[in-house]
Design an enzyme around this catalytic site. Sequence first.
Site, PDB file in Angstrom:
ATOM      1  N   GLY A  99      89.361  30.655  86.684  1.00 32.00           N
ATOM      2  CA  GLY A  99      90.286  31.015  85.608  1.00 32.00           C
ATOM      3  C   GLY A  99      91.496  30.109  85.580  1.00 32.00           C
ATOM      4  N   SER A 100      92.540  30.517  86.260  1.00 31.63           N
ATOM      5  CA  SER A 100      93.827  29.831  86.139  1.00 31.63           C
ATOM      6  C   SER A 100      93.774  28.369  86.577  1.00 31.63           C
ATOM      7  CB  SER A 100      94.878  30.580  86.957  1.00 31.63           C
ATOM      8  OG  SER A 100      95.053  31.891  86.464  1.00 31.63           O
ATOM      9  N   ASN A 101      92.949  28.029  87.549  1.00 38.08           N
ATOM     10  CA  ASN A 101      92.887  26.643  88.013  1.00 38.08           C
ATOM     11  C   ASN A 101      92.456  25.679  86.917  1.00 38.08           C
ATOM     12  OD1 ASN A 101      93.677  27.441  90.519  1.00 38.08           O
ATOM     13  ND2 ASN A 101      91.644  27.415  91.427  1.00 38.08           N
TER      14      ASN A 101
END
Length: 216
Positions: A99-101
């Site tokens: 997700g955030s990466n």
Amino acid sequence: MTRARGWAAAACAASIALGAGCGGSSQGATDAQLRVVVDDLTHDVFTGVGLASGRQRFHVPGTALTVIPVGEPLRTYTSGVANIATDEPRLADQVQPVGSNTKVMTAVLVMQLVEDGEIGLDETLPRIAAAHRADGGRLARLVRKFERRVHRITLRELLNHTSGIADCLDSPAFARSFARNPLRRWTLAELSRIGLSEKPEFPPGAPGKWNYSDTE
């Protein structure tokens, strides 16, 4: 144990295990230590704040840890399941969505386009959507639906989380839907519509304002 402390402990354990391996322990001992790290991630249950607020119990159903020791081949350790509906085991060669990466990777690619002159950091979202339609017009349709909300937002603000767009994962509508069906697969367009439907946190580019948003 909170989620943040749980991940921090796992990272610390991984560092200790790798450090022991570098200090002269046998590869077999290091393998056993790293195996404990990944197994602990899937066996441990921690308590944190749930999507609908309040305390909730969490666990990681499946995980993979890849290490590249100096002078040695890459090794991947897996634990748990890849699919909680079928109990399919987590395998080392499976593609793992993140997700955030991916924001960092996407930002790098976008900045390469900026360097090539294909797009400008201070271009607004409507202008970008109108000029770049390789996505079949999906972004343009989203912009038309929420034009009053996004017409001033620039690429720079999307990249540095100063657009003010609400986080879709904080939306009560998302929390209710997730509670009804935790296994539902969401499209990016669906999540974007949820986030843009919520009241913005602040006007785009407001001085001193910043908000991490999974909608962006």
